[in-house]
Design a protein around this motif. Structure first.
Motif: not given
Length: 157
Positions: A49-56, A58-65
């Motif tokens: 989740s964190q990797a995808l949120n960072q990549q797409y 620009g937020k370096d943390k996991p997120t719910n959906v």
């Protein structure tokens, strides 16, 4: 409401993930388009989740959906809505923090993500009000209360 095919991928090794049939039911209820389509719901852990949120985002943390609407190349028509990536540990933590039943919060995340795949958003207040009203109505079909009312109650305490 038209038929929606749900492809399920569970990449999370842990408890608390609802049955695939429940995820399908919630996604189907939130599919408001007339044409049949297909969505992939992928359940992930914190790292993915964190990797995808960072990549797409620009937020370096996991997120719910995270919602990834499918964008077909010009001239190609494929009945794909897109992908939802739901982070099980974040959903569980949020449910606990917001004093919500875990299944209620899972249903909210699926409905919320499905609406994003259909173009709904909450960037400005007017769009947020419309999207939230629709989420409340869809969740009520399953006997779930207003997910935003519970949040406000927790904030006030």
């Amino acid at each position: 409401m038209s038929e929606l095919t749900v492809d399920f991928q569970n990449a999370f090794d842990g408890p608390g993930v609802p049955a695939e049939s429940l995820l399908q039911t919630w996604a189907q209820a939130a599919w408001l388009e007339q044409d049949p389509s297909e969505v992939t719901i992928r359940i992930v852990g914190l790292d993915e989740s964190q990797a995808l949120n960072q990549q797409y985002r620009g937020k370096d943390k996991p997120t719910n959906v995270l919602s990834f609407p499918f964008e077909a190349p010009a001239g190609i028509t494929v009945p794909l809505a897109g992908d939802l990536v739901i982070c099980a540990p974040v959903v569980e933590d949020e449910a606990t923090e917001q004093l919500k039943e875990l299944s209620t919060h899972w249903a909210h995340m699926v409905v919320h993500g499905m609406l994003h795949l259909q173009g709904y958003d909450h960037i400005d207040d007017e769009d947020a009000e419309a999207m939230e009203a629709l989420e409340i109505r869809l969740l009520a079909q399953f006997g779930f209360g207003n997910p935003y009312a519970a949040e406000e109650t927790v904030k006030d305490s």
